[in-house]
Design an enzyme around this catalytic site. Structure first.
Site, PDB file in Angstrom:
ATOM      1  N   SER A  71       0.779  -1.111  -0.031  1.00 52.95           N
ATOM      2  CA  SER A  71      -0.099  -0.149  -0.048  1.00 52.95           C
ATOM      3  C   SER A  71       0.762   1.326  -0.008  1.00 52.95           C
ATOM      4  CB  SER A  71      -0.998  -0.093   1.112  1.00 52.95           C
ATOM      5  OG  SER A  71      -0.241  -0.208   2.551  1.00 52.95           O
ATOM      6  N   LEU A 121      -9.397  -4.559  15.480  1.00 55.09           N
ATOM      7  CA  LEU A 121      -9.697  -5.141  14.390  1.00 55.09           C
ATOM      8  C   LEU A 121      -9.184  -4.820  13.070  1.00 55.09           C
ATOM      9  CD1 LEU A 121     -11.296  -7.743  13.166  1.00 55.09           C
ATOM     10  CD2 LEU A 121     -13.300  -6.065  12.760  1.00 55.09           C
ATOM     11  N   GLY A 163      -8.427  -6.746   6.455  1.00 57.98           N
ATOM     12  CA  GLY A 163      -7.633  -6.807   5.375  1.00 57.98           C
ATOM     13  C   GLY A 163      -6.163  -6.643   5.994  1.00 57.98           C
ATOM     14  N   CYS A 164      -5.484  -7.521   6.489  1.00 57.79           N
ATOM     15  CA  CYS A 164      -4.386  -7.374   7.400  1.00 57.79           C
ATOM     16  C   CYS A 164      -3.196  -7.585   6.496  1.00 57.79           C
ATOM     17  CB  CYS A 164      -4.260  -8.580   8.376  1.00 57.79           C
ATOM     18  SG  CYS A 164      -4.197 -10.115   8.061  1.00 57.79           S
ATOM     19  N   GLY A 165      -3.198  -7.954   5.112  1.00 59.91           N
ATOM     20  CA  GLY A 165      -1.953  -8.128   4.256  1.00 59.91           C
ATOM     21  C   GLY A 165      -1.268  -9.190   4.963  1.00 59.91           C
ATOM     22  N   GLN A 184      -1.183 -14.787   2.530  1.00 63.81           N
ATOM     23  CA  GLN A 184      -1.343 -13.844   3.613  1.00 63.81           C
ATOM     24  C   GLN A 184      -1.348 -14.355   5.251  1.00 63.81           C
ATOM     25  OE1 GLN A 184      -3.596 -10.639   2.522  1.00 63.81           O
ATOM     26  NE2 GLN A 184      -2.206  -9.793   1.057  1.00 63.81           N
ATOM     27  N   CYS A 219      -0.725   2.843 -12.837  1.00 62.89           N
ATOM     28  CA  CYS A 219      -1.115   3.232 -11.699  1.00 62.89           C
ATOM     29  C   CYS A 219      -0.200   4.587 -11.435  1.00 62.89           C
ATOM     30  CB  CYS A 219      -1.076   2.266 -10.633  1.00 62.89           C
ATOM     31  SG  CYS A 219      -2.094   1.083 -10.534  1.00 62.89           S
TER      32      CYS A 219
END
Length: 404
Positions: free
Chosen positions: A162, A197, A200-202, A226, A384
């Site tokens: 990210s 919480l 989406g913890c990667g 992951q 991108c």
């Protein structure tokens, strides 16, 4: 470069007949190019400056075949990518091209967007990849389960996938990524002994940051790769599960979610935000980072599908910040401390591409990823980067606060 030609090379008779049609299209692009320019070498041997009416990036492009323009005007970004893969156009650096088409989106209108049958075909294909529970797992697996042995060769050592924060000032990527993780933790206001919480913890870089501060973390992911990596790290105070965000239970002092909501889709934004509101304790805070697309092109974007949705991230969708904010506030989540840093993402992508190119040249990517796949991912990183530099997409952090 002058719009005039030097010594045109011979072209087949049929190409000579259609060339005037393509030159008229280039006239249209020239009028819409309000800033920056394209130095183009055309299939009929001519060289032409497109744009140049005001300062801006300058792209260099060689159109090998007129077919490149046909792909562009009928299939938009998908066609432009397919033309690049087919060798219909080449450039020493495509990033300024992507920048220019985004930067000049108002003047260019729909000239580079999919139309008619192509538009509806790609939109239908995208809709078939919707993120219901089974579809979300398939879509996540298609992107994130390419393998930890793939991502570790070009991400930084924490496997943080990210945007970094303040990397545009020349800071090393690892330092800028940690700065981002610290900023998200600060937004949660979580104290030692409290719980977060992470939706989406990667690969666990934020969980490790929070755990080091004495905060317990429950990470959610739909990626087995992951999940296995986070478990292998053996982080104290961190649990991870293959759980859809819609199915999580319990309450937490805070929520963190870093560039996960792009995998949710507009249809499910209400469910995603309802989950955050439900699991947060009164007065709790959710720290989010996500990618947005400019409001003036949201309707066109949402009504079709682009190159990334077709070839890289099935089911993905960038956010309309205004629409997402309205949904958050409808759930009783106050929108606080918005920060945008799109140029940092452009620099993050540039550094990822440099690392990716080194991995390719040194033969470090897994053998299952052939040259065509490598070209796809290099194009994806450049595409991108150009979008962020041109201002059509942005990245932001925001804090959502549940009433006490």
């Amino acid at each position: 470069m002058d719009a005039a030609t030097s010594h045109p090379s011979p072209v087949p008779g049929r190409a000579r007949l259609v060339a005037p049609l393509w030159h008229r299209l280039l006239d249209r692009i020239d009028r819409g190019m309000l800033s920056g320019a394209i130095e183009a070498q055309l299939p009929d041997g001519t060289r032409r400056l497109i744009g140049g009416h005001a300062p801006g990036p300058v792209a260099v492009v060689r159109l090998v075949r007129w077919r490149a323009l046909w792909r562009l005007v009928t299939a938009g970004s998908i066609g432009w990518y397919e033309g690049w893969m087919a060798g219909d156009w080449i450039s020493p650096d495509p990033v300024p091209i992507f920048d220019l088409f985004v930067r000049n989106r108002t003047g260019l209108g729909n000239v580079a967007r999919a139309k008619h049958v192509a538009r509806w075909a790609v939109w239908l294909g995208h809709r078939l990849r919707r993120n219901d529970r089974s579809g979300a797992r398939r879509n996540i697996a298609a992107h994130y389960d390419l393998g930890n042995d793939f991502y570790r060769e070009w991400l930084d050592r924490t496997l943080t996938y990210s945007s970094a924060l303040h990397v545009a000032d020349g800071t090393a990527l690892e330092v800028a990524q940690q700065r981002k993780l610290d900023a998200i933790l600060t937004r949660t206001a979580a104290m030692p002994g409290q719980s977060i919480l992470e939706i989406g913890c990667g690969w666990g870089s934020f969980a490790a940051t929070a755990a080091a501060a004495g905060v317990t973390v429950h990470g959610l992911t739909l990626s087995t790769e992951q999940r296995d990596h986070v478990l292998a790290r053996g982080l104290d105070g961190v649990t991870v599960s293959l759980t859809d965000y819609r199915d999580v239970s319990g309450q937490y002092d805070a929520v963190a979610s870093i560039e996960m909501v792009e995998a949710v889709g507009p249809e499910y934004w209400p469910a995603y935000l309802a989950t955050i509101a439900r699991v947060l304790k009164p007065g709790g805070r959710a720290a989010l980072q996500f990618i947005t697309i400019a409001e003036d092109i949201w309707d066109a974007y949402n009504g079709s599908a682009d190159f990334i949705q077709r070839y890289v991230f099935p089911g993905g969708s960038l956010l309309s910040a205004s629409r997402f904010r309205a949904l958050a506030e409808a759930q009783g989540l106050a929108w606080r401390d918005e920060q945008r840093f799109g140029l940092d993402y452009a620099e993050t992508l540039l550094e990822w591409r440099r690392r990716f190119d080194r991995a390719v040249s040194e033969g470090r990517l897994p053998a299952r990823f052939d040259a065509r796949f490598q070209q796809l991912w290099r194009y994806y990183l450049m595409y991108c980067e150009g979008g962020f530099r041109g201002g059509g997409i942005d990245v932001m952090q925001v804090t959502l606060v549940k009433a006490g």
